[in-house]
Design an enzyme around this catalytic site. Structure first.
Site, short mmCIF file in Angstrom:
data_model
loop_
_atom_site.label_atom_id
_atom_site.label_comp_id
_atom_site.label_asym_id
_atom_site.label_seq_id
_atom_site.Cartn_x
_atom_site.Cartn_y
_atom_site.Cartn_z
N ASN A 52 0.87 -1.18 0.00
CA ASN A 52 0.00 0.00 0.00
C ASN A 52 0.91 1.23 0.00
O ASN A 52 1.49 1.56 1.02
CB ASN A 52 -0.89 -0.03 1.26
N TRP A 53 1.02 1.84 -1.16
CA TRP A 53 1.95 2.98 -1.30
C TRP A 53 1.39 4.23 -0.63
O TRP A 53 2.09 5.23 -0.53
CB TRP A 53 2.25 3.23 -2.77
N LYS A 54 0.12 4.20 -0.26
CA LYS A 54 -0.53 5.38 0.35
C LYS A 54 -0.31 6.60 -0.56
O LYS A 54 -0.33 6.44 -1.78
CB LYS A 54 -0.03 5.59 1.78
N HIS B 231 -9.51 0.95 5.15
CA HIS B 231 -8.22 1.22 5.82
C HIS B 231 -8.46 2.15 7.01
O HIS B 231 -9.27 3.08 6.93
CB HIS B 231 -7.23 1.83 4.84
N GLU C 108 -6.81 4.51 8.12
CA GLU C 108 -6.57 5.94 7.86
C GLU C 108 -7.81 6.59 7.27
O GLU C 108 -8.01 7.79 7.41
CB GLU C 108 -5.34 6.10 6.95
N GLU D 198 -5.02 -4.95 10.76
CA GLU D 198 -4.04 -3.88 10.91
C GLU D 198 -4.34 -3.11 12.19
O GLU D 198 -5.17 -2.18 12.18
CB GLU D 198 -4.11 -2.91 9.73
N GLY E 91 2.75 2.41 10.83
CA GLY E 91 3.69 3.52 10.69
C GLY E 91 4.44 3.85 11.96
O GLY E 91 5.10 4.90 12.04
N SER F 4 3.70 -2.00 10.33
CA SER F 4 5.15 -2.05 10.56
C SER F 4 5.78 -3.38 10.16
O SER F 4 6.74 -3.83 10.79
CB SER F 4 5.48 -1.69 12.02
N GLY G 243 2.95 -1.04 4.29
CA GLY G 243 2.96 0.37 3.95
C GLY G 243 4.38 0.83 3.64
O GLY G 243 4.90 0.60 2.54
N GLY G 244 5.04 1.45 4.62
CA GLY G 244 6.35 2.07 4.40
C GLY G 244 7.36 1.17 3.71
O GLY G 244 8.05 1.61 2.77
P1 13P Z 1 3.15 0.47 7.68
O1 13P Z 1 3.66 -0.80 7.07
O2 13P Z 1 3.87 1.69 7.17
O3 13P Z 1 3.07 0.39 9.16
O4 13P Z 1 1.65 0.67 7.16
C1 13P Z 1 0.77 -0.38 7.27
C2 13P Z 1 -0.45 -0.06 6.49
O5 13P Z 1 -1.22 0.80 6.86
C3 13P Z 1 -0.68 -0.79 5.24
O6 13P Z 1 -1.97 -0.59 4.77
#
Ligand code: 13P
Length: 254
Positions: free
Chosen positions: A9-11, A95, A97, A167, A173, A213, A234-235
């Protein structure tokens, strides 16, 4: 055991379409070479066509980060599932977020799940508790509620077409992934819910991911857990070496 799945997930990254294409090009050969795991990347909407071109002919497939449940209409700024058809095979829905920053409700998330399934794509339904909810002893109840609500109206025969991602909000993050014990306990709880909804053979076929993470260093211990079929990253999905290492860790799971 279902085929493992890793989803990047590149956000709202990288900051330009050119950099998204460069990331896809850097992933193409090494990630494409990792067999035994399905590989999905989810760039921002505007980068989808360019990334699709960059990955054309590779086994890496595309997902969207969001969708609107309606097929068309006066929904400024939104993108429908029909618009994503032919570009994406997967769509992230619910998600945290979006649930927490943008106020998405369980009902709205459920409408998205049904819309995505109706169009023949795979919803990646995210569930997970906040730190406050965990500290209050409500983690399992929250995840159970989000899972039940998110899957409302899904025919038992279609449950295997949904991917669920646990998640925990406090792990996203933060560099503080859930411990293997917590990840297994919570994801095992989701599997138990699916058994009640369908039967144990069907529930065993549903892909359950862990997200929060995930990195190259902790992927192997997560991949070793009995109920964790993959990762939503994510990251670390923005770092080709890290994402390839995570995919390799899950590829050797079976
Ligand atoms: P991180 O891997 O950056 O913690 O993000 C997880 C995430 O929200 C993937 O959708």
């Amino acid at each position: 055991m279902p085929t493992p799945l890793v989803v990047g997930n590149w956000k709202m990254n990288p900051p330009s379409i050119a950099e998204a294409v460069a990331l896809a090009q850097a992933l193409r050969a090494p990630l494409g070479a990792v067999e035994g795991v399905e590989r999905v990347v989810c760039p921002p909407f505007v980068a989808l066509p360019a990334v699709a071109d960059a990955l054309a002919g590779s086994p890496i497939v595309l997902g969207a980060q969001n969708v609107h449940p309606q097929p068309k209409g006066a929904f400024t700024g939104e993108v429908s599932g029909a618009m994503l058809q032919g570009v994406c095979s997967h769509v992230i829905v619910g998600h945290s977020e979006r649930r927490h920053s943008l106020g998405e409700t369980d009902d709205f998330v459920n409408a998205k799940v049904l819309a995505v399934l109706g169009l023949g794509m795979t919803p990646v339904l995210c569930v997970g508790e906040t730190l406050e909810e965990r500290d209050a002893g409500e983690a399992s109840a929250v995840v159970e509620r989000q899972t039940a609500a998110g899957l409302a109206g899904v025919e038992p025969g279609d449950v295997t077409k949904v991917v669920l991602a646990y998640e925990p909000v406090w792990a996203i993050g933060t560099g503080r992934a859930a411990t293997p014990e917590t990840a297994q306990e919570m994801i095992g709880g989701i599997r138990a819910h699916l058994v009640r909804l369908t039967d144990s053979a069907t529930a065993a076929q549903v892909r359950l991911l862990y997200g929060g993470s995930v990195n190259a260093a902790n992927a192997a211990e997560l991949a070793a857990l009995p109920d964790v079929d993959g990762a939503l990253v994510g990251g670390a999905s923005l770092d080709p070496d890290a994402f390839v290492a995570i995919a390799r860790a899950f590829a050797t799971r079976a």
